[in-house]
Each structure stands twice: as structure tokens, then as C-alpha cells.
Design an enzyme around this catalytic site. Structure first.
Site, mmCIF file in Angstrom:
data_model
loop_
_atom_site.group_PDB
_atom_site.id
_atom_site.type_symbol
_atom_site.label_atom_id
_atom_site.label_comp_id
_atom_site.label_asym_id
_atom_site.label_seq_id
_atom_site.Cartn_x
_atom_site.Cartn_y
_atom_site.Cartn_z
ATOM 1 C CG ASP A 20 -11.087 -4.624 3.557
ATOM 2 O OD1 ASP A 20 -10.431 -5.290 2.581
ATOM 3 O OD2 ASP A 20 -12.271 -4.887 3.854
ATOM 4 C CG HIS A 37 -2.822 -7.039 -3.141
ATOM 5 N ND1 HIS A 37 -3.925 -6.776 -2.159
ATOM 6 C CD2 HIS A 37 -2.920 -8.354 -3.246
ATOM 7 C CE1 HIS A 37 -4.532 -7.717 -2.000
ATOM 8 N NE2 HIS A 37 -4.152 -8.813 -2.637
ATOM 9 C CG LEU A 131 4.981 7.687 11.327
ATOM 10 C CD1 LEU A 131 3.867 8.064 12.213
ATOM 11 C CD2 LEU A 131 4.701 7.568 9.979
#
Ligand code: IPE
Ligand code: IPE
Ligand code: MG
Length: 240
Positions: A20, A37, A131
Site C-alpha cells: 500500500d 505504481h 520461491l
């Protein structure tokens, strides 16, 4: 803030992040929100690399919520094209780093070209053994629970499942996250003390870490701080 260069000794198996603060980061600089962004995507790259390095097994990133569709159309469009470009350009890096990509959410809500690229990237990386990076896209935990209930009812109706057998484990097998363990550590950037419809079922015993850092400023050192802090927590799971 405590910062240590020592290698963290206790590594969470699964980290989930509410990324956020992109808009605030841009606003502070007099830039359009989309610029936040764009720089936030570099934080994703840094955090994926650091999690791989540390030996984290699963990383779930909240990239776009069910509620984010309410944003102005041009912001939604910018986010979707950023996502598509990110997937396209980062897939070779995921291959180099042995990262396996997965996604959760109502993926069929995404623009078709975005879905295509997502499925291509998932297929390309499917045999990687490092991962597991799980992107939450058009994701809402309430929607996930509703979809899970429908899927359970379907199994009962078809006679595959006896209602009396339903327990926590069986229910969890009907969620989008059925293949992954629950998160050990949940990070939220930019200081908000709320869940915003993220992984409601899965975070029953997850450790929370909230930082004032805005997502575009959250990089490797900040991830390490969170992992160090996690190592200092005492998890009791209701025991003593
Ligand atoms: C997070 O940053 C990115 C998404 C929710 C897609 P925001 O866009 O929510 O940034 P703030 O919270 O307005 O600063
Ligand atoms: C949560 O951030 C969703 C994502 C990070 C994708 P929001 O910015 O949408 O959450 P609220 O509106 O502050 O609760
Ligand atoms: Mg926000």
C-alpha cells in the site's frame, strides 16, 4: 528503527504483503498516482529477489483487490497494463531465479490480454522449484470464502463429500489458497491498520508487521527488518 546486517536466523516460510501507499508516494512528489505504481513494481522485484535469497518458500502479494475496480477507469487501465508488462518483462528473471509464479483471485475479471500473459507466465515458470510467488489479483477474501462455500456445496450435492465431514482442513481445500500453507508473516506498508479484505481465513495465526514506509520505498533492507522482527516474536497458537 532497529536495523541489523546479521543474517536473519528464523525465516518465515510464507510472507504475505499488502503493498500500500503508491498513490501517497506519488502525491508527495507531485506526480500522477500511476508513477507510484510504476516505481512500486521495482519494489516487487527487490522483494522477490530478497525472499529468494533468504529462502522464503511462499510470497503472496496483494496487487489488486476486488474493491480496487471502483477506482477511476484510467487508473485501473494503467494498473492492468503495468501488470501485463511486468509479467512479460520479468518472466525471464523469474526463470533465472527459479521462481514459480501463481495467482489467486477472480482472474477471469482481468482484461483478456492480461489473463493470457498471466497464464503464459504461470506455465513458463511452473517447473521452477525455488520461491513460489503468488499474485493476488481481483482478489477479495470474502469473495474467496463465498466461492469456497459454493464449491463445498457442489461437492456435497454430487455426493463426493459428507456434510458431517466438513472441518477446517476440508474447508481450506476449497479456497484459492488450497495449495499453500497459511502465511507466517503479514506485512502492510504505509501505516494503515486494516486488512482490506485480504486472506481473512488464512491469517488466523499470522504475525502482523505494519510499517510507515510507503510501498515504493519498501526494498530489501525493509524486508529484512520485517523478517528480523518476525524472529523476535513468540508464537503460541493459543497454547502457553
Ligand atoms: C497500493 O497503493 C496499490 C494498489 C492498491 C493497487 P495505493 O494505490 O492504494 O496507494 P495509496 O494508498 O492511495 O497511497
Ligand atoms: C489494499 O490497498 C489493496 C492492495 C494493496 C491491492 P487499498 O489501498 O485498496 O486499501 P484501503 O482502501 O486503504 O483499505
Ligand atoms: Mg491504498
Amino acid at each position: 528503527m532497529s536495523r541489523t546486517d546479521e543474517e536473519p536466523k528464523i525465516i518465515p516460510r510464507h510472507i504475505a504483503i499488502i503493498m500500500d501507499g503508491n498513490g501517497r508516494w506519488a502525491k508527495e512528489r507531485g506526480l500522477p498516482r500511476t508513477e507510484g505504481h510504476r516505481v512500486g513494481a521495482d519494489s516487487v522485484r527487490a522483494v522477490v529477489e530478497e525472499c529468494s535469497q533468504l529462502g522464503v518458500e511462499f510470497l503472496t502479494l496483494y496487487a489488486f483487490s476486488s474493491e480496487n475496480w471502483k477506482r477511476p477507469k484510467r487508473e485501473v487501465t494503467a494498473l492492468m497494463s503495468l501488470l501485463e508488462r511486468f509479467l512479460k518483462t520479468k518472466t525471464p528473471e523469474m526463470m533465472e531465479q527459479n521462481v514459480r509464479l501463481q495467482a489467486i483471485g477472480r482472474l477471469h475479471d482481468l482484461p483478456p490480454s492480461c489473463q493470457d500473459q498471466l497464464h503464459r507466465s504461470i506455465a513458463t515458470t511452473s517447473q521452477n522449484t525455488g520461491l513460489t510467488l503468488i499474485l493476488a489479483l481481483s482478489y477479495g477474501a470474502r469473495e474467496e470464502i463465498i466461492d469456497g462455500v459454493k464449491s463445498l456445496l457442489d461437492s456435497v450435492e454430487k455426493g463426493h463429500l459428507d456434510k458431517a465431514m466438513i472441518d477446517n482442513d476440508i474447508f481450506a481445500k476449497h479456497l484459492y489458497t488450497r495449495y499453500y500453507p497459511d502465511p507466517d508473516l503479514l506485512i502492510r506498508t504505509s501505516g494503515e491498520l486494516r486488512i482490506s479484505n485480504f486472506l481473512l481465513w488464512q491469517i488466523s495465526y499470522t504475525e502482523f508487521y505494519v510499517t510507515e514506509k510507503l510501498w515504493p520505498d519498501f526494498r530489501k533492507a525493509e524486508l529484512r527488518d520485517a523478517v528480523h522482527e518476525y524472529g523476535r516474536r513468540q508464537r503460541r497458537f493459543g497454547g502457553v
